[in-house]
Enzyme design. Structure first.
Site, short mmCIF file in Angstrom:
data_model
loop_
_atom_site.label_atom_id
_atom_site.label_comp_id
_atom_site.label_asym_id
_atom_site.label_seq_id
_atom_site.Cartn_x
_atom_site.Cartn_y
_atom_site.Cartn_z
N LYS A 1 52.63 41.41 51.30
CA LYS A 1 52.30 40.94 49.94
C LYS A 1 52.86 41.88 48.89
O LYS A 1 53.13 43.06 49.14
CB LYS A 1 50.78 40.82 49.77
CG LYS A 1 49.95 42.08 50.06
CD LYS A 1 49.85 43.07 48.90
CE LYS A 1 49.14 44.35 49.28
NZ LYS A 1 49.25 45.42 48.26
N PRO B 1 56.83 47.53 55.75
CA PRO B 1 56.77 48.99 55.83
C PRO B 1 55.34 49.51 56.05
O PRO B 1 54.38 48.90 55.57
CB PRO B 1 57.33 49.46 54.49
CG PRO B 1 57.43 48.25 53.63
CD PRO B 1 57.44 47.06 54.50
N ALA C 1 52.27 51.92 55.42
CA ALA C 1 51.78 52.65 54.24
C ALA C 1 52.73 52.47 53.06
O ALA C 1 53.02 53.40 52.32
CB ALA C 1 51.57 54.14 54.55
N GLY C 2 53.21 51.23 52.90
CA GLY C 2 54.21 50.96 51.86
C GLY C 2 53.68 50.17 50.68
O GLY C 2 54.43 49.78 49.79
N GLY C 3 52.37 49.90 50.63
CA GLY C 3 51.80 49.14 49.52
C GLY C 3 52.05 47.64 49.62
O GLY C 3 51.93 46.91 48.65
N GLY D 1 50.68 45.79 52.40
CA GLY D 1 49.64 45.17 53.23
C GLY D 1 50.08 44.82 54.64
O GLY D 1 49.62 43.82 55.21
N GLY D 2 50.96 45.63 55.24
CA GLY D 2 51.44 45.34 56.60
C GLY D 2 50.32 45.38 57.63
O GLY D 2 50.22 44.49 58.49
N SER E 1 47.19 44.93 57.05
CA SER E 1 46.31 43.78 56.76
C SER E 1 46.90 42.49 57.34
O SER E 1 46.17 41.65 57.86
CB SER E 1 46.12 43.62 55.25
OG SER E 1 45.54 44.79 54.72
N ASP F 1 42.74 43.60 51.66
CA ASP F 1 43.94 42.76 51.65
C ASP F 1 44.00 41.76 52.81
O ASP F 1 44.89 40.90 52.84
CB ASP F 1 45.21 43.63 51.69
CG ASP F 1 45.41 44.41 50.40
OD1 ASP F 1 44.82 44.02 49.37
OD2 ASP F 1 46.16 45.41 50.43
#
Length: 309
Positions: free
Chosen positions: A15, A101, A103-105, A107-108, A110, A143
């Protein structure tokens, strides 16, 4: 409840937060947020196979070496929580192809959890409703319900109180992926410190933030120029403070034709909005030439769903 059947493959989207406002720090250490989520075409795939216990393995185009494989992994947590909720006695083997990614912001994790819920529901023959799955998803993280739902939505409270938002057409994004992650709790702490340090200059944060009307209007109109004007992320200043190199990336994208750039969620992924497909391709080429790790996506896309052969 049916016995576990043949393996199930589920896809769930990463997302972008096209708008993110963070309320003031509350006594329990959390913040309420108001965000506009858009699910994009960079997806995780989870294959669930029958097993007597719970296990997870990872592969994919991104470095998965640092990921936990034990009960602390959110996909295992999701499977176990579902099994406990319905009193299912077996387990599951999860094989996850990671593209979002870490810890890429975006929501992987999630997306992994949402895909796991859908996969185990199908594998174990549970036949749960989307409402039931949503309630379980909300217990796993803010998320996760959105990765289940997909599309475009407004999230309030901790981000898990969702209402679908109308979005017309397709938006073209070029993402710059970092080779490092940013911890979400650390970014929030930095935001609180940033607000304390600059209290004289910043208007005080509200308790219950809301999504600006012009964001929803831009999404509804399917107008990238209008959306570019209203992209906003309260966490961006904190992410830039922790990872100063991101500022140069934002400038580079905007110099090369992006309508606007924004740090996604707690970062460090940067999302550039392009006017159309051609602009997105030329921006992707320019950023790749600068030796950045770049991928092009569209949104909105569907939430977690079973892929049929």
């Amino acid at each position: 409840m049916g016995a576990a059947g043949k393996p199930v493959l589920v896809k769930a989207p990463g997302k972008l937060n096209v708008f993110m406002r963070v309320g003031q720090l509350q006594e329990d250490g959390y913040h309420d947020v108001a965000t506009a989520y858009q699910a994009v075409s960079l997806c995780e795939e989870v294959k669930a196979s029958p097993a007597s216990d719970f296990s997870v393995s990872f592969e994919g185009p991104i470095d998965v070496n640092g990921l936990e494989l034990d009960g602390s992994n959110i996909a295992i947590k999701a499977a176990r929580l579902l099994a406990r909720t319905v009193d299912y006695r077996g387990g599951v083997r999860l094989e996850i192809t990671k593209r979002v990614p870490i810890a890429g912001g975006m929501g992987g994790g999630s997306a992994d959890a949402a895909a796991t819920l859908v996969a185990c529901d199908a594998l174990w023959g549970l036949g749960l409703s989307r409402e039931d799955l949503h309630a379980i998803a909300a217990r796993l993280g803010a998320d996760v319900p959105f990765a289940l739902m997909g599309g475009t939505a407004v999230g309030t409270g901790r981000g898990d109180e969702l209402s679908p938002a109308l979005a017309k057409g397709s938006f073209h994004w070029v993402l710059v992926l970092a080779d490092y992650g940013l911890s979400t709790p650390r970014v929030y702490r930095e935001l609180d410190q940033h607000r304390e340090r600059n209290a004289a200059d910043l208007s005080p944060a509200v308790v219950a933030p809301q999504v600006d009307a012009d964001v929803l209007q831009a999404l509804r109109a399917g107008d990238p120029h209008m959306l570019a004007e209203s992209l906003h992320n309260d966490l961006q200043a904190a992410s830039l403070h922790l990872a100063p190199a991101l500022a140069g990336v934002l400038e580079l994208g905007e110099r090369n034709g992006a309508l606007a750039g924004i740090v996604s969620g707690s970062g460090p992924t940067i999302a550039f909005l392009a006017a159309d497909l051609d602009s997105a391709i030329s921006l992707q080429i320019a950023l790749s030439a600068a030796r950045l790790n770049v991928t092009r996506v569209t949104g909105p896309v569907q939430g977690a769903r079973v892929l049929h052969d």
